[in-house]
Scaffold this active site. Structure first.
Site, PDB file in Angstrom:
ATOM      1  N   HIS A   1       0.847  -1.166  -0.207  1.00 28.95           N
ATOM      2  CA  HIS A   1      -0.069  -0.061  -0.321  1.00 28.95           C
ATOM      3  C   HIS A   1       0.931   1.095  -0.074  1.00 28.95           C
ATOM      4  O   HIS A   1       0.601   2.247   0.802  1.00 28.95           O
ATOM      5  CB  HIS A   1      -0.808   0.124   1.166  1.00 28.95           C
ATOM      6  CG  HIS A   1      -1.814  -1.090   1.338  1.00 28.95           C
ATOM      7  ND1 HIS A   1      -2.482  -1.528   2.521  1.00 28.95           N
ATOM      8  CD2 HIS A   1      -2.251  -2.073   0.349  1.00 28.95           C
ATOM      9  CE1 HIS A   1      -3.408  -2.588   2.282  1.00 28.95           C
ATOM     10  NE2 HIS A   1      -3.136  -3.020   0.898  1.00 28.95           N
ATOM     11  N   PRO A   2       1.906   1.267  -0.836  1.00 27.94           N
ATOM     12  CA  PRO A   2       2.608   2.658  -0.772  1.00 27.94           C
ATOM     13  C   PRO A   2       1.926   4.086  -1.522  1.00 27.94           C
ATOM     14  O   PRO A   2       1.359   3.624  -2.453  1.00 27.94           O
ATOM     15  CB  PRO A   2       3.786   2.257  -1.798  1.00 27.94           C
ATOM     16  CG  PRO A   2       3.368   1.340  -2.784  1.00 27.94           C
ATOM     17  CD  PRO A   2       2.241   0.454  -1.935  1.00 27.94           C
TER      18      PRO A   2
END
Length: 551
Positions: free
Chosen positions: A466-467
């Site tokens: 989930h960057p």
């Protein structure tokens, strides 16, 4: 040939942009994707996710050694296929908490990006199988449905959470996020509803839309302070393609800053250090990286209560036949269909831990697989204070970037991650799961103290993929794009993907990225924003309470 808009990357936001911008027949749109097509059936089968984190359609990147995790290097899967992350993820449809977006406006200066303003774009995207209310809609491109292949252990897990004091929640995307229950999934007719299938496939025959796969953008071409096109490598060919209106960077939270840096747009000192000529000194490019770190509990089951048994060849063949003929069975499962949101920090503004129940062991790359049938409960801390970076390793566009999430650089993140892991262990030890769970195998009975769990986390934690935040939107000196997603200081250039999020939402990031694409498309086209949402009942988050004090 010249196009009006060039989109770099056919991930979730890129597919949305291609669809919405090409609705205007007077503009010519080019969508460029470094990866290939989603021809492999695994992309469309819900359970195909299990193969995706293990290298299918991935760039094959990893992090730099994490100095706050004893030098651990983590695999960092980033999609390289049309549809991007939406083609290889676990298909969980979560939007985050209303407070996430309100903070974008209140704390990060992103006026017009509060929850009431972005909710209409979530709804416009959605074709929900079950819900139609203040928070949901149907008729949009993106299929959203309930799980089709749940197992009895899923219901037992939900009962276990309630036994611990976590209430049941039928809709994590509705009035309240807190609770335990079933996830909604990006599926339609028991097949993955990726951004490619939802937004791109239905409009591939538009004469004003060109899609090129296997086309790697190596540089944005800037002349006299304006982006006028891109340099593209396709096979052995290299060419410059011109954009009459705008270049739209949509390469993801790792790929977008990498492309800007390769183009000479970013911190001047870093660019000079790797031999890239400075085109525009923009210090925020590649800064502000945030991600969710995942710690997990793996338990051995008392019998074949999960899908681990399907790994045997004859059962794999039968599962495939069952899916092809009836759209049922293990292949119809995303393998992570049950979960929840709760509190590690009782003072948190909203739930700060997310759980994912994995129907097996070793489902994801780098996660241990048990000899006998197992079940996994992931826990991820949702409000990280740690900030990392994306940097170039060299001036060669072919080189992998230096990805540094800087996990646990803030001690608070470490404490809350460990608290979340403790709650996960407690859930798995509740009476409702006794018929299904034989014993915890990881971290295992020997892991007792916080220091034990820290050591376990350093050795086993993984990214939740989930960057965000590396080209953040805002008004301060470190903002890369303004509130209309325009790159500061360069004309004709915008970024539109998860990299513009100033802080990570409290959820999986596919749905929020699609929302950014929907809202961004309206901004680019100069359309009035959708009217802000009006609720019959205000969102009212549950406090962290229960029959006893859970953390």
């Amino acid at each position: 040939m010249e196009y009006d808009y060039i989109i770099t990357g056919a991930g979730p936001a890129g597919c949305v942009l291609a669809n919405r911008l090409s609705e205007d027949p007077s503009v010519r749109v080019l969508l460029l994707e470094a990866g290939g097509g989603d021809w492999n059936p695994l992309f469309h089968m819900p359970a195909g996710f299990a193969k995706m984190t293990k290298g299918v359609a991935s760039w094959g990147w990893e992090t730099v050694p994490q100095k706050h995790m004893k030098g651990r290097v983590l695999r960092y899967t980033q999609a390289r296929v049309v549809g991007g992350g939406s083609s290889i993820n676990a298909q969980l449809y979560t939007r985050g908490n209303a407070a996430d977006y309100d903070l974008w406006e209140k704390e990060d200066g992103c006026t017009g990006w509060n929850y009431r303003s972005v909710l209409p774009y979530f709804k416009r995207a959605e074709d929900n199988q079950r819900f139609a209310d203040d928070y949901h809609a149907y008729g949009g491109p993106l299929g959203v449905s309930m799980p089709a292949a749940t197992l009895p252990i899923c219901d037992a897990y939900i009962r276990a959470g309630q036994e611990l004091g976590i209430p049941y929640n039928h809709d994590f995307n509705g009035r309240q996020q807190a609770g335990i229950g079933f996830y909604q999934l990006t599926q339609r007719d028991k097949r993955r509803s990726s951004a490619a299938r939802a937004y791109l496939n239905p409009i591939r025959d538009r004469k004003n839309l060109t899609v090129r796969l296997g086309a790697r953008v190596t540089r944005i071409v800037v002349e006299k302070g304006r982006a006028i096109g891109v340099e593209v490598v396709r096979g052995s060919n290299r060419e410059i393609i011109r954009a009459a209106r705008e270049v739209l960077v949509s390469s993801g939270a790792i790929g977008s800053p990498k492309l800007l840096l390769q183009s000479g747009i970013g911190p001047a000192d870093h660019l000079r250090s790797v031999g890239v000529p400075v085109v525009h000194d923009l210090p925020g490019v590649g800064e502000n990286m945030q991600d969710h770190l995942d710690l997990f509990v793996i338990c051995e089951c008392t019998g074949d209560h999960t899908y681990d048994n399907v790994a045997k060849l004859h059962r794999t063949l039968w599962a495939g036949i069952q899916y092809v003929l009836f759209r049922t069975g293990p292949v119809a499962s995303s393998l992570f269909e049950t979960g929840g949101f709760w509190y590690a920090d009782r003072q948190a503004r909203s739930p700060d831990i997310q759980f994912h129940l994995g129907l097996g062991s070793g489902i994801e790359a780098g996660v241990a697989r048990l000899k006998n049938a197992g079940v996994t409960l992931n826990s991820a801390y949702l409000h990280p204070r740690s900030r990392g970076t994306v940097r170039l390793a060299s001036g060669d566009p072919a080189d992998a970037p230096l990805i540094d999430p800087n996990y646990w650089s803030d001690p608070h993140d470490r404490r809350m991650s460990i608290e979340g892991l403790k709650i996960a262990r407690e859930i798995m030890s509740q009476p409702a799961l006794k018929p299904y769970v034989l014993a915890e195998r990881l971290p295992g009975a020997g892991a007792v103290t916080d220091e034990d769990l820290f050591d376990y986390g350093c050795a086993n934690a993984k990214t939740d993929h989930h960057p965000v935040g590396t080209c953040k939107m805002g008004t301060d000196a470190m903002a890369v794009v303004d509130l209309e997603l325009k790159v500061r200081g360069i004309e004709g250039l915008r970024v539109c993907d998860s990299s513009v999020m100033p802080r990570v939402p409290s959820c999986n990031t596919n749905a929020p990225t699609i929302m950014v694409g929907e809202k961004g498309a309206d901004i680019i086209r100069g359309l009035d924003p959708l009217p802000p949402a009006v609720f019959a009942h205000e969102m009212n988050e549950l406090p962290p309470r229960g029959r006893r004090d859970i953390r």
